[in-house]
Motif scaffolding. Structure first.
Motif, short mmCIF file in Angstrom:
data_model
loop_
_atom_site.label_atom_id
_atom_site.label_comp_id
_atom_site.label_asym_id
_atom_site.label_seq_id
_atom_site.Cartn_x
_atom_site.Cartn_y
_atom_site.Cartn_z
N PHE A 1 0.83 -1.20 0.00
CA PHE A 1 0.00 0.00 0.00
C PHE A 1 0.87 1.25 0.00
CE2 PHE A 1 -3.17 -3.04 0.95
CZ PHE A 1 -4.34 -2.48 0.49
N ARG A 2 0.36 2.27 -0.64
CA ARG A 2 1.09 3.53 -0.76
C ARG A 2 0.97 4.31 0.53
NH1 ARG A 2 -0.05 6.36 -6.35
NH2 ARG A 2 0.15 4.16 -6.87
N THR A 3 1.90 4.05 1.45
CA THR A 3 1.93 4.73 2.74
C THR A 3 3.36 5.19 3.00
OG1 THR A 3 2.50 2.76 4.03
CG2 THR A 3 0.15 3.15 3.60
N SER A 4 3.59 5.76 4.15
CA SER A 4 4.94 6.19 4.51
C SER A 4 5.72 5.09 5.21
CB SER A 4 4.88 7.44 5.39
OG SER A 4 4.15 7.15 6.57
N PHE A 5 5.12 3.89 5.32
CA PHE A 5 5.79 2.78 6.02
C PHE A 5 7.17 2.53 5.46
CE2 PHE A 5 6.82 -1.78 6.06
CZ PHE A 5 6.91 -1.99 7.42
N TYR A 6 7.28 2.47 4.14
CA TYR A 6 8.57 2.15 3.53
C TYR A 6 9.60 3.26 3.73
CZ TYR A 6 6.42 -1.84 1.26
OH TYR A 6 5.78 -3.02 1.02
N ASP A 7 9.14 4.48 4.01
CA ASP A 7 10.07 5.58 4.23
C ASP A 7 10.97 5.33 5.44
OD1 ASP A 7 9.01 6.98 2.10
OD2 ASP A 7 7.61 8.11 3.35
N SER A 8 10.47 4.58 6.41
CA SER A 8 11.25 4.32 7.62
C SER A 8 12.20 3.14 7.47
CB SER A 8 10.31 4.08 8.80
OG SER A 8 9.54 2.92 8.58
N LEU A 9 12.07 2.39 6.38
CA LEU A 9 12.96 1.25 6.16
C LEU A 9 14.23 1.72 5.46
CD1 LEU A 9 10.40 -1.41 4.90
CD2 LEU A 9 11.30 -1.13 7.21
N HIS A 10 15.34 1.28 5.96
CA HIS A 10 16.60 1.70 5.36
C HIS A 10 17.44 0.52 4.92
CE1 HIS A 10 15.61 5.71 6.66
NE2 HIS A 10 15.42 5.26 7.88
N GLY B 1 -1.69 -0.27 -3.94
CA GLY B 1 -2.72 -0.23 -2.91
C GLY B 1 -3.01 1.16 -2.38
N ASP B 2 -4.30 1.48 -2.28
CA ASP B 2 -4.76 2.75 -1.72
C ASP B 2 -5.27 2.48 -0.30
OD1 ASP B 2 -6.28 4.96 -0.90
OD2 ASP B 2 -7.03 5.35 -2.91
N PRO B 3 -4.56 2.95 0.73
CA PRO B 3 -4.95 2.64 2.10
C PRO B 3 -6.34 3.17 2.47
CG PRO B 3 -3.18 4.25 2.08
CD PRO B 3 -3.37 3.79 0.66
N ASP B 4 -6.75 4.29 1.89
CA ASP B 4 -8.08 4.82 2.18
C ASP B 4 -9.17 3.87 1.66
OD1 ASP B 4 -7.09 7.09 3.44
OD2 ASP B 4 -7.06 8.25 1.58
N LYS B 5 -8.97 3.33 0.46
CA LYS B 5 -9.95 2.40 -0.11
C LYS B 5 -9.97 1.10 0.70
CE LYS B 5 -9.81 4.02 -4.88
NZ LYS B 5 -9.45 3.65 -6.28
N GLY C 1 -9.28 0.77 3.91
CA GLY C 1 -9.97 1.07 5.16
C GLY C 1 -11.47 1.13 4.98
N LYS C 2 -11.92 1.76 3.90
CA LYS C 2 -13.36 1.85 3.64
C LYS C 2 -13.96 0.46 3.39
CE LYS C 2 -13.24 6.55 1.88
NZ LYS C 2 -13.28 7.42 0.71
N LEU C 3 -13.24 -0.37 2.65
CA LEU C 3 -13.73 -1.72 2.39
C LEU C 3 -13.85 -2.52 3.69
CD1 LEU C 3 -14.53 -4.07 0.56
CD2 LEU C 3 -12.08 -4.58 0.31
N ILE C 4 -12.85 -2.42 4.54
CA ILE C 4 -12.89 -3.14 5.81
C ILE C 4 -14.09 -2.68 6.65
CG2 ILE C 4 -11.69 -3.49 8.00
CD1 ILE C 4 -9.04 -3.37 6.32
N VAL C 5 -14.30 -1.38 6.72
CA VAL C 5 -15.44 -0.86 7.48
C VAL C 5 -16.75 -1.35 6.89
CG1 VAL C 5 -16.70 1.26 8.10
CG2 VAL C 5 -14.21 1.16 8.37
N LEU D 1 -6.14 -7.94 0.29
CA LEU D 1 -6.36 -6.52 0.01
C LEU D 1 -5.37 -6.05 -1.06
CD1 LEU D 1 -6.81 -5.34 3.68
CD2 LEU D 1 -8.57 -5.36 1.91
N GLY D 2 -5.90 -5.75 -2.22
CA GLY D 2 -5.08 -5.27 -3.33
C GLY D 2 -4.90 -6.34 -4.40
N SER D 3 -4.76 -5.87 -5.63
CA SER D 3 -4.61 -6.80 -6.75
C SER D 3 -3.34 -7.63 -6.64
CB SER D 3 -4.63 -6.03 -8.08
OG SER D 3 -3.57 -5.09 -8.15
#
Length: 118
Positions: free
Chosen positions: A25-34, A63-67, A69-73, A87-89
């Motif tokens: 998913f397109r988040t900032s998670f990977y930004d913290s991985l070095h 992956g769109d994290p907003d989509k 989250g909406k699907l899970i809800v 979650l995600g193709s």
């Protein structure tokens, strides 16, 4: 999987244990991985590419994290939770490929595997 066992053994109504299986998913998670500072040559052919991928986040994951989250809800609200939720193709593709591979292996070994029964 613990969640699968709990889900099958639970006798209380309205209690579910879905297993989320997310792709990238397109988040900032990977930004913290070095990545690891030390590359071990023995792992180059197996996980070496992942080490390099984890060092850079191009923010181009499908992956769109907003989509998600909406699907899970929506699924939780509907009471129609699947046991497993890819979650995600990319997650669907990876899971489908793995299941096809496992099924092919079972079919290949079935003729002698079943000889171990009483």
């Amino acid at each position: 999987m613990i969640a699968e066992v709990w889900g099958e053994e639970d006798t209380k109504p309205n209690l579910a244990f879905p297993i989320g299986e997310p792709g990238a998913f397109r988040t900032s998670f990977y930004d913290s991985l070095h990545g690891a500072s030390l590359a071990i040559s023995d792992y180059t052919s197996s996980v070496g590419s992942m080490r390099l991928e984890n060092m850079v986040n191009n923010h181009d994951q499908k992956g769109d994290p907003d989509k998600a989250g909406k699907l899970i809800v929506e699924l939780v609200s509907s009471g129609n939770l699947p046991k497993r939720l890819p979650l995600g193709s990319d997650a669907v593709r990876i899971i489908r490929d793995e299941l096809k591979s496992r099924l092919a292996e079972v079919e290949k070994t079935e003729s002698y595997s079943i000889t171990t029964d009483y």
